[in-house]
Write an enzyme that holds these catalytic residues in place. Structure first.
Site, short mmCIF file in Angstrom:
data_model
loop_
_atom_site.label_atom_id
_atom_site.label_comp_id
_atom_site.label_asym_id
_atom_site.label_seq_id
_atom_site.Cartn_x
_atom_site.Cartn_y
_atom_site.Cartn_z
CB SER A 256 -0.91 0.09 1.23
OG SER A 256 0.12 0.32 2.39
CE LYS A 257 -0.13 6.51 -4.01
NZ LYS A 257 -1.50 6.58 -4.41
NE ARG A 258 -0.28 2.28 7.24
CZ ARG A 258 -1.43 1.69 7.53
NH1 ARG A 258 -2.23 2.51 7.84
NH2 ARG A 258 -1.46 0.43 8.02
#
Ligand code: GLU
Length: 496
Positions: A256-258
């Site tokens: 994910s982006k995180r």
């Protein structure tokens, strides 16, 4: 796979940074084209105007060039099927959409966003998948055309069969069978007249003579729709290959982006332009990427692009998702750094030194390169490790200067003796300086570790450095002596 020339394409959307998944898909396409003597096409799928990111197209081209994935046809180099931007091919898609409407495989849909939102809400309540309910499926074509003339702006939807099953074939995964009622009536053309991926990509792949569609496994969900579109037109299908997805390093779930932000803290990234900045070689990135989901055998791990062009085969692609393993990337980077000539390595290191404000002398950097080549993991390690070669002065930490188990005074005496003996030499050629220092060590009763440790910190300002005597040759006698003298000053200050 036989080696008939293939026509393959990379079809990125300029919606953000080019990541590992994109790059591996591009690489596989490229390898297939080069090994078969076919063509590799770059097509920019920019129909999703809402997600368009300024500069993304230029960046993806830069990154593909950096990786060595050059294309034969594309927006910048042209080709027989230009234009290669989908937004410039709007009229072509409309003609094909019209054809589907005429033959009853697509229809105009006039549903308002409000009605669709309500529909979605109800489906959510009933825990049903979000499918269009077919409200406009049976509007007679004449009536639809009249409403358009009256100013309504419909979308065009594919008329998926309601009954039966569809079986599609992926080269690595085999047959996949789905119930047709689970295939939504996807939108092919938006109300502004711009086609979406489902239609635009199929039309282009057909017109451009694409023989193998190699794309990410995220397209598996709509794969049956795409095959139905091909079949509705009566076109010969390409060979379909859906590349495996990348999972987080833990192997648990998609990135994910995180996760990406977390990774950046450890000096890693899934974005190719970041990897370049972090000091990874394109050769290493290519070698690393291809081995996540492909293997030649159970032991060969070092591949150059030429090796891959020779040996790659889609038959050995593994469709299972693979966890991203950054320590492997470090490993391959080390291997490929050691595979470089000293001139090439020096050329690659230069910008990393300059970025940190060093004025770089290429002749000197070429001498330094082989000294550090063995130990480097990334190119930017070099700056930390070898910056002292380009400094006017180094600043050893006073507490690091003192020899192991030695007093300040003893250390100072050693330095004085070293200066005396080195000063007597015509220059610091390794074959002369080292024996002189070794005989001093013997006479002094100190260990090599103690004496060389003191010299290393005084001359390089670091406790860890490239080989000492080779480094001294490059730095030159005058500067070496100056640095040794400076170290004595520092020790005197310490003693007060
Ligand atoms: N534009 C699509 C994407 O970026 C391309 C998929 C494909 O290769 O067909 O995901």
């Amino acid at each position: 796979m036989d080696h008939q020339p293939v026509r393959v394409r990379m079809a990125p959307s300029p919606t953000g940074k080019f990541h590992l998944g994109n790059a591996r898909t591009a690489l596989i396409n490229y390898l297939m084209a080069r090994q078969s003597g076919g063509q590799f096409i770059l097509r920019i799928e920019d129909t999703d105007t809402k997600r368009f990111v300024q500069g993304a197209e230029e960046m993806l081209m830069d990154v593909m060039h950096w990786l060595g994935l050059d294309w034969d046809e594309g927006p910048d180099v042209g080709g027989p099927y230009a234009p290669y931007h989908q937004t410039k091919r709007k009229e072509i898609y409309l003609q094909y959409a019209e054809k589907l409407i005429e033959q009853g495989d697509a229809y105009y849909c006039f549903c308002t966003p409000q009605r669709l939102a309500l529909l979605r809400e109800e489906q959510q309540k009933r825990k049903e998948p979000h499918h269009y309910d077919g409200h406009c499926r049976d509007i007679p074509l004449e009536e639809a055309r009249r409403r358009i003339r009256d100013g309504e702006k419909p979308v065009i939807r594919f008329k998926s069969p309601r009954e039966g099953q569809t079986t599609v074939h992926d080269y690595s995964r085999g047959d996949i069978t789905v119930e047709n009622r689970n295939i939504d009536d996807y939108i092919l053309v938006k109300s502004d007249g711009l086609a979406l991926y489902h239609l635009a990509a199929m039309v282009d792949d057909h017109i451009m003579g694409i023989t193998h569609v190699v794309r990410g496994a995220d397209w598996l969900a709509t794969f049956p729709l795409h095959v139905l579109i091909y079949r509705a037109f009566g076109w010969q299908e390409p060979v379909w290959i859906h590349c495996s997805l990348f999972l987080k390093p833990s192997g648990k779930g998609k990135m994910s982006k995180r996760d990406a932000a977390e990774m950046a803290k450890d000096g890693y990234s899934i974005y190719i332009d970041d990897l370049k900045e972090l000091g990874y070689l394109p050769e290493a990135v290519v070698n690393w990427m291809i081995l996540m989901g492909w293997s030649l055998d159970d032991h060969t791990e070092f591949f150059t692009m030429q090796d891959l062009i020779k040996n790659f085969s889609i038959d050995r692609l593994n469709p299972a998702p693979s966890a991203i393993n950054f320590s492997k990337l470090d490993h391959f980077n080390g291997l490929h750094i050691r595979n470089l000539s000293k001139e090439k390595l020096a050329g690659l290191l230069k910008p990393f030194f300059e970025k940190e404000g060093y004025k770089v002398d290429m002749e000197r950097l070429t001498q330094i390169a082989p000294l550090i080549q063995e130990r480097m993991i990334t190119l930017d390690d070099a700056v930390r490790f070898a910056g002292f070669f380009f400094k006017e002065e180094v600043l050893p930490q006073p507490e690091e200067l003192a020899g192991k188990n030695m007093s300040i005074d003893e250390t100072r005496q050693v330095l004085e003796e070293v200066i005396k003996r080195l000063s007597d030499l015509p220059d610091l050629a390794h074959e002369i300086a080292e024996p002189v220092m070794r005989s001093f060590i013997e006479e002094s009763g100190y260990s090599a570790g103690q004496v060389f440790g003191i010299m290393r910190v005084a001359i390089t300002g670091q406790t860890v450095s490239p080989p000492l005597f080779e480094s001294m040759v490059i730095i030159g006698k005058e500067t070496v002596i100056k640095r040794l003298q400076k170290a004595i000053e520092i020790l005197k200050d310490m003693a007060g």
